[in-house]
Write an enzyme that holds these catalytic residues in place. Sequence first.
Site, PDB file in Angstrom:
ATOM      1  N   LYS A 101       0.922  -1.238   0.103  1.00  0.00           N
ATOM      2  CA  LYS A 101      -0.110  -0.267  -0.066  1.00  0.00           C
ATOM      3  C   LYS A 101       0.751   1.172  -0.055  1.00  0.00           C
ATOM      4  O   LYS A 101       0.759   2.171  -0.783  1.00  0.00           O
ATOM      5  CB  LYS A 101      -0.731   0.030   1.186  1.00  0.00           C
ATOM      6  N   CYS A 106      -2.798  11.136   0.424  1.00  0.00           N
ATOM      7  CA  CYS A 106      -2.129   9.855  -0.022  1.00  0.00           C
ATOM      8  C   CYS A 106      -0.487  10.087  -0.138  1.00  0.00           C
ATOM      9  O   CYS A 106       0.376   9.687   0.538  1.00  0.00           O
ATOM     10  CB  CYS A 106      -2.794   9.023  -1.090  1.00  0.00           C
ATOM     11  N   ARG A 151      -6.551  19.192   0.819  1.00  0.00           N
ATOM     12  CA  ARG A 151      -5.665  18.574   1.810  1.00  0.00           C
ATOM     13  C   ARG A 151      -4.288  18.659   1.361  1.00  0.00           C
ATOM     14  O   ARG A 151      -3.916  18.196   0.183  1.00  0.00           O
ATOM     15  CB  ARG A 151      -6.144  17.000   2.115  1.00  0.00           C
TER      16      ARG A 151
END
Length: 477
Positions: A232, A290, A368
């Site tokens: 991930k 992310c 963000r």
Amino acid sequence: MSGRLQSIISGRGPIKTIGVVGMGYVGIPAAVLFANAPGFESVLGFQRASPSSGYKVAMLNRGESPLKGEEPDLEDLLGKVVAAGKFRCTSDFEEVAACDAVTLAIQTPFADPKDLIPDFSALTEGLRAVGRHLSEGTLVVIESTVTPGTTECMARVILEAESGLVAGEEFALAHAPERVMVGRLLRNIREHDRIVGGIDEVSTARAVELYRPVLTAGKIIAMTATAAEVTKTAENAFRDLQIAAANQLALHCEAMGVNVYDVRAGIDSLKGEGITRAILWPGAGVGGHCLTKDSWHLERGAQVLGGDLWYPHGAESIFGVARKLNEFMPEHMVYLTVEGLRRAGKPLAGATVTLLGWAFIQNSDDARNTPSEPYLAVMKEAGAEVRVHDPFVDQYPGIEVSHDLDETLVGADAVVVFTAHHHYASLDPARTKELSGREHPVIVDGRNVVDPDAFIRAGFVYKGIGRGDRNGHPIRE
Ligand code: SAJ
């Protein structure tokens, strides 16, 4: 293979009751899809009764989604499973005891981007709450993005300490990272392949049993828990690296007087079996939730688990170098702005700068970790007066965001494009110059959205990321 855990699980039978901890943009679609799967009997959504999020419990139990923005089919499916009595939201963690499987989908931001220490406080609180009510044979799955090693170490320790049970012997433990993107939550869960990794084979098998029923096009990819954590964080670190490579190339092209987009098209044309050149796009920077953190989770995992790392001694990991290069791009936008103003004979101090785009990604209100923020800070520090326009972002702490483009262009010494919102592709040179009231206004294009020659012909001083072929153009009188 743990015989004891296998026999406890066999005695428990197939997974029927599932708990999902964290009613956010990961937990809610996951819970709804579990509840909609015919083989499962009931799903409990666990949400802390906190001042900021406690309201979600009643809202979800009315079949209403608390998520902002368009999420196709989510509210319909939520209403269906609530009406069918297959999904219920609660703040009572004692109900964990009735669950055959419990997943945790809790955010893991960095407490302070400067020191890159992950803030696992919410996740550890969730783990403690689950551990306190964990029953024998339950499967616990962490879906949050975590530093490699977290499932095997921190999560295991907390769950064992709170429950008095032994992971891998008396309960199963796994990591199954989420891969969802806002606007396509249900589709992503159903169609993306699902990485599933247990601390042992029995845990992995139980986690596969949990996720397989919700997949449509996606397939299960089973591995160890730590390998799943690395997958991930690395899948985003790789994307960050690809973007950094495009940004590095753009900077080189500026230095060499070349148009990086011509070069990109040339590279991208190399195709054929076995040939891949996944060249991405240079730009004003990399924002979002992310890519700005996952490389650092990966690096921290290597440092914590890796002991004596074997980089080329003294060299830095390329994922760290890539992060720093992408974080540099807003600084480069400052340089291009200052250079443009210098060519227009305008000092930076006192200059009026119109910043187009506050969201970190085009045609979205998501701001963000926006790259526009560090740019704004440096420009203000240098004495420029910056006005921010963004058609999608309504508000942002400490920032006044305008939706009126013409108003923000009035009196602009420099117009700076940070986000490729579709609105900016139709920016008209003559109108923009008229509104600026300047002889030679500056335009800095961070996302290759305007035509340089049209603005140069109108008398602008043009600067663009990667536009070495235009950045030194003669100024039209
Ligand atoms: N960006 C570039 N150049 C590019 C692509 C992106 O500068 O070629 C910038 C964007 O402007 C933005 C930032 O990078 O500021 C991140 O963009 P993103 O498209 O990667 O969007 P994210 O941050 O929402 O990434 C998510 C990730 N999804 C998950 O973690 C589940 C990522 O793995 C996906 O690849 C990405 O969405 C996607 O492809 O949409």
